[in-house]
Design a protein around this motif. Sequence first.
Motif, mmCIF file in Angstrom:
data_model
loop_
_atom_site.group_PDB
_atom_site.id
_atom_site.type_symbol
_atom_site.label_atom_id
_atom_site.label_comp_id
_atom_site.label_asym_id
_atom_site.label_seq_id
_atom_site.Cartn_x
_atom_site.Cartn_y
_atom_site.Cartn_z
ATOM 1 N N ALA B 94 51.912 48.960 56.996
ATOM 2 C CA ALA B 94 52.134 47.659 57.620
ATOM 3 C C ALA B 94 51.724 46.546 56.662
ATOM 4 C CB ALA B 94 51.347 47.559 58.921
ATOM 5 N N ASP B 95 50.599 46.744 55.970
ATOM 6 C CA ASP B 95 50.169 45.768 54.955
ATOM 7 C C ASP B 95 51.234 45.606 53.881
ATOM 8 O OD1 ASP B 95 47.864 45.033 56.053
ATOM 9 O OD2 ASP B 95 46.540 46.294 54.808
ATOM 10 N N VAL B 96 51.743 46.748 53.430
ATOM 11 C CA VAL B 96 52.724 46.712 52.356
ATOM 12 C C VAL B 96 53.932 45.877 52.780
ATOM 13 C CG1 VAL B 96 54.374 48.117 51.062
ATOM 14 C CG2 VAL B 96 52.023 48.903 51.350
ATOM 15 N N ARG B 97 54.401 46.150 53.995
ATOM 16 C CA ARG B 97 55.568 45.411 54.463
ATOM 17 C C ARG B 97 55.284 43.916 54.536
ATOM 18 N NH1 ARG B 97 56.857 49.815 57.938
ATOM 19 N NH2 ARG B 97 55.305 48.998 59.364
ATOM 20 N N ARG B 119 56.367 40.906 38.827
ATOM 21 C CA ARG B 119 55.401 41.275 37.783
ATOM 22 C C ARG B 119 53.951 40.971 38.120
ATOM 23 N NH1 ARG B 119 58.263 38.754 32.843
ATOM 24 N NH2 ARG B 119 57.254 37.072 33.955
ATOM 25 N N VAL B 120 53.714 40.070 39.129
ATOM 26 C CA VAL B 120 52.322 39.653 39.346
ATOM 27 C C VAL B 120 51.403 40.840 39.473
ATOM 28 C CG1 VAL B 120 52.705 37.403 40.383
ATOM 29 C CG2 VAL B 120 52.751 39.458 41.816
ATOM 30 N N ARG B 121 50.194 40.637 39.028
ATOM 31 C CA ARG B 121 49.213 41.712 39.111
ATOM 32 C C ARG B 121 48.052 41.230 39.966
ATOM 33 N NH1 ARG B 121 51.630 45.305 36.692
ATOM 34 N NH2 ARG B 121 50.255 46.631 37.901
ATOM 35 N N ALA B 122 47.550 42.096 40.742
ATOM 36 C CA ALA B 122 46.485 41.706 41.661
ATOM 37 C C ALA B 122 45.236 41.288 40.907
ATOM 38 C CB ALA B 122 46.166 42.862 42.601
ATOM 39 N N VAL B 127 46.799 36.793 44.771
ATOM 40 C CA VAL B 127 48.033 36.904 45.552
ATOM 41 C C VAL B 127 47.829 36.332 46.949
ATOM 42 C CG1 VAL B 127 49.749 38.506 46.422
ATOM 43 C CG2 VAL B 127 48.668 38.902 44.216
ATOM 44 N N ARG B 128 46.638 36.598 47.514
ATOM 45 C CA ARG B 128 46.397 36.162 48.882
ATOM 46 C C ARG B 128 46.577 34.646 49.010
ATOM 47 N NH1 ARG B 128 40.715 36.739 52.114
ATOM 48 N NH2 ARG B 128 41.470 36.010 54.133
ATOM 49 N N GLU B 129 46.033 33.925 47.985
ATOM 50 C CA GLU B 129 46.113 32.469 48.051
ATOM 51 C C GLU B 129 47.560 32.000 47.912
ATOM 52 O OE1 GLU B 129 43.216 30.181 45.596
ATOM 53 O OE2 GLU B 129 45.059 29.118 45.100
ATOM 54 N N ARG B 130 48.252 32.631 46.947
ATOM 55 C CA ARG B 130 49.613 32.151 46.716
ATOM 56 C C ARG B 130 50.524 32.445 47.903
ATOM 57 N NH1 ARG B 130 51.914 32.487 40.826
ATOM 58 N NH2 ARG B 130 53.497 31.344 41.968
ATOM 59 N N LEU B 131 50.298 33.558 48.556
ATOM 60 C CA LEU B 131 51.103 33.831 49.751
ATOM 61 C C LEU B 131 50.688 32.915 50.887
ATOM 62 C CD1 LEU B 131 51.534 37.696 49.806
ATOM 63 C CD2 LEU B 131 53.064 35.927 48.937
ATOM 64 N N ALA B 137 49.710 34.552 56.066
ATOM 65 C CA ALA B 137 48.256 34.687 56.012
ATOM 66 C C ALA B 137 47.901 36.162 55.994
ATOM 67 C CB ALA B 137 47.636 33.993 57.217
ATOM 68 N N LEU B 138 47.093 36.554 54.999
ATOM 69 C CA LEU B 138 46.690 37.957 54.899
ATOM 70 C C LEU B 138 45.229 38.070 55.294
ATOM 71 C CD1 LEU B 138 48.482 38.930 51.600
ATOM 72 C CD2 LEU B 138 49.142 39.468 53.928
ATOM 73 N N GLY B 139 44.874 39.177 55.903
ATOM 74 C CA GLY B 139 43.520 39.334 56.423
ATOM 75 C C GLY B 139 42.490 39.565 55.347
ATOM 76 N N SER B 140 42.894 40.165 54.259
ATOM 77 C CA SER B 140 41.916 40.440 53.203
ATOM 78 C C SER B 140 42.624 40.291 51.867
ATOM 79 C CB SER B 140 41.376 41.861 53.364
ATOM 80 O OG SER B 140 42.467 42.753 53.223
ATOM 81 N N ASP B 141 41.857 40.400 50.806
ATOM 82 C CA ASP B 141 42.497 40.348 49.497
ATOM 83 C C ASP B 141 43.438 41.522 49.345
ATOM 84 O OD1 ASP B 141 41.529 38.053 48.624
ATOM 85 O OD2 ASP B 141 39.768 38.907 47.610
ATOM 86 N N VAL B 142 44.485 41.291 48.508
ATOM 87 C CA VAL B 142 45.490 42.332 48.350
ATOM 88 C C VAL B 142 44.990 43.364 47.341
ATOM 89 C CG1 VAL B 142 47.861 42.781 47.681
ATOM 90 C CG2 VAL B 142 47.272 40.680 48.870
ATOM 91 N N GLU B 143 44.949 44.612 47.770
ATOM 92 C CA GLU B 143 44.553 45.683 46.861
ATOM 93 C C GLU B 143 45.649 45.885 45.826
ATOM 94 O OE1 GLU B 143 41.763 47.573 47.029
ATOM 95 O OE2 GLU B 143 40.994 46.364 48.714
#
Lengths: 264, 489
Positions: B94-97, B119-122, B127-131, B137-143
């Motif tokens: 679900a996170d991935v989607r 190409r972005v790299r975590a 990534v969380r901020e840019r999205l 809105a993402l619940g946590s930082d993107v792994e």
Amino acid sequence: MNDMRFTERAVVEDKKIAAKGVQVYYGSNHAIKDVNVDILDKTVTAFIGPSGCGKSTFLRCINRMNDTIDIARVEGDILLDGEDIYDAKVDPVQLRAKVGMVFQKPNPFPKSIYDNVAYGPRIHGLARTKADLDEIVEKSLRRAALWDEAKDRLEQPGTGLSGGQQQRLCIARAVATSPEVLLMDEPCSALDPIATAQVEELIDELRERFSVVIVTHSMQQAARVSQRTAFFHLGELVEYGETGQIFTNPEDPRTESYITGRIG
Amino acid sequence: MPVLWLVIAVLLLAAAGYVAGRQRALTSAGNDPRDLHSLPSYYGSHVFIKTAVPALIAMMLWLLVQPLVIESRISNVIPDTAISADTTRSLVMADVRRVAEGLNLAVNQGAMSAEDAARVRADTTDVRERLGEVGIALGSDVEPYVLQAAQSYRALSAAMSTWMTLFVAALAIAGCAIGLMRTRKDFRARNVVEAAILALLMLASTIAILTTLGIILSMLFETRNFFQQYPWHDFFFGLTWSPSFSGRGGASQLGIVPLLWGTLYISFIALLVAVPIGLFAAIYMSEYASPKARAVAKPLIEILAGIPTIVYGLFALITVGPLLRDYFAQPMGLGESASSVMTAGIVMGIMLIPFVSSLSDDIINAVPQAMRDGSLGLGATQSETIKQVIVPAALPGIVGAILLAASRAIGETMIVVLGAGAAAKLDLNPFEAMTTVTVKIVSQLTGDTDFASAETLVAFALGLTLFVITLGLNVLALYIVRKYREQYE
Ligand SMILES: Nc1ncnc2c1ncn2[C@@H]1O[C@H](COP(=O)(O)OP(=O)(O)OP(=O)(O)O)[C@@H](O)[C@H]1O
Ligand SMILES: [Mg+2]
């Protein structure tokens, strides 16, 4: 002098139905135009004429079946035994019990053959016992020339019979009620020559007690069974008289053209 | 949007095929349509069908299968180490989607270039901020592995969409070409088009049948689960209905008999009210009423059918119930309760009147006039004609109407809840509160439910029993109708 008075009285007495100035309208369609006719007792009267000329319409006036058609309007007088049948005092139900009718299209009830024939006698209480009723049913079916075909299947539905058998069933049904006048609208239209001959025999037999009016498209049949013939054309009664007279020596050229096959 | 465009493109091609096919057929017959096997429009329709139908069906199937394929591919990419005790594979997916969606949105809004998104790299970008900037809105930082999976998710769906477009377009073009090639003046285009229409009709009826089957199967499945937990003879022959929900303790008694009794009792009273009134109203309407009276009365009766059942329920609750209690039940010493079998039955009967009257009216009107003439011509009165000829001739249809009303009565819920209460009881007294199967199905499934307990699963067994009963009624109706048909036609 005496002789003259005697014949005149006989004719007056013999008159069963007298129609005077009858007009029938279906909405704005003037279907019967000023028809005057006297139908005699113990006589077979044939109505002939081209299709759509109003034979069925006039026939239906005689037992007030036109009451069931909302748009139909009947004017003029029709007297049965000197009594106006369109009078407010007359109960059409009683009238129809006296003036029976066989319709142009066979219309057996969705009941058994027996119940179809027993319908009228039951309603009018003509049979006191079951045996009485059985007898009436058998006699009526015999007279309509249906007994031999129907006697083993009296409990089967009347609607399961062939078209011609249904027609004879409807004749039997009308005869069973013992009417004083029987109106038959093309009763042999779906019958083979043998059954037709039997029905004509029946009509001849009925004449001893009833007055019969028959609509037919067969000139031979009219000539064979009737004593009086009325020729209708476009809603008018063109000619009415002795059958022999009409067929051998018609007065009106339209009658002559019709019976010799030039119009209709 | 590309799917919509694809559909439009296919339809445009098909329309062009229609015109071309028609023209080609005409040309092959030397422009004389009389030489063609079928009308020119059939040749056009044939090409249209060949172009659009296979392509659109393929597209639908593809769209159904595509997400499944992508999911299974991507979930393989996620390392097993990422699945820890507090998450499951489907949560990670679900996170991935969600991240993939965010990237799409960012690219669409121009906040990110397509290459950046790929190409972005975590570890180098937040990534969380840019999205977050584009509204995801993402619940946590993107792994890192989530981002990677999201990127391959995007790439894969883009690739598959391209393939789909190509495949569907190729199918449409091929279909169009085949259709056009077949078009010749002797080609039986009409038969082909009619076969296609037949297939469509069959599809429609199959869908109806399959849905019924699906409903039955799902009910059967749950009912089986129920009978594994609860003995079937206690269910069918048990005389007590007292479910106990977990927490209150004690064993449940789930006997259907009191519910069935309530159902049949209430339906019986409802039919006792509805059948005579409805039938007599129908006879009056069709045989005696003048056209004017009929034009006024018939719609008025049919208004009854448009009242929502909850309104009938209120009527039962606040008017009929107290009335029956005060004037009948209490004086006769039959009970103190305003909700009763009688209340629900009478109000339900009123609701059913238009069902019986309207259907019977149509059926009586369908009896041919020749029957009436035949009977009247023998000197029968109008009422004799109705009793002896018309009603018997219309009987199969009338029985059908009554059984339809019975099915409605058995399935009715709202009027029962408000009119007869919710207490399952086995009693003969019609002024006693009782309840029906449908009410209990609702009450077993509302509130906190646990779909593994017998108290909940019993609802499915109840539903299936009800279904079998109404099915039985329908079969009976068919049987009666057929029996009379044989006799009368
Ligand atoms: N129920 C009806 N409503 C309206 N018009 C009718 C009706 N019945 C008959 N007519 C019209 O009245 C005219 C006479 O019809 P009728 O049935 O009396 O003819 P017919 O002489 O019996 O013909 P056929 O020999 O074909 O039976 C026709 O023009 C017909 O269209
Ligand atoms: Mg006629």
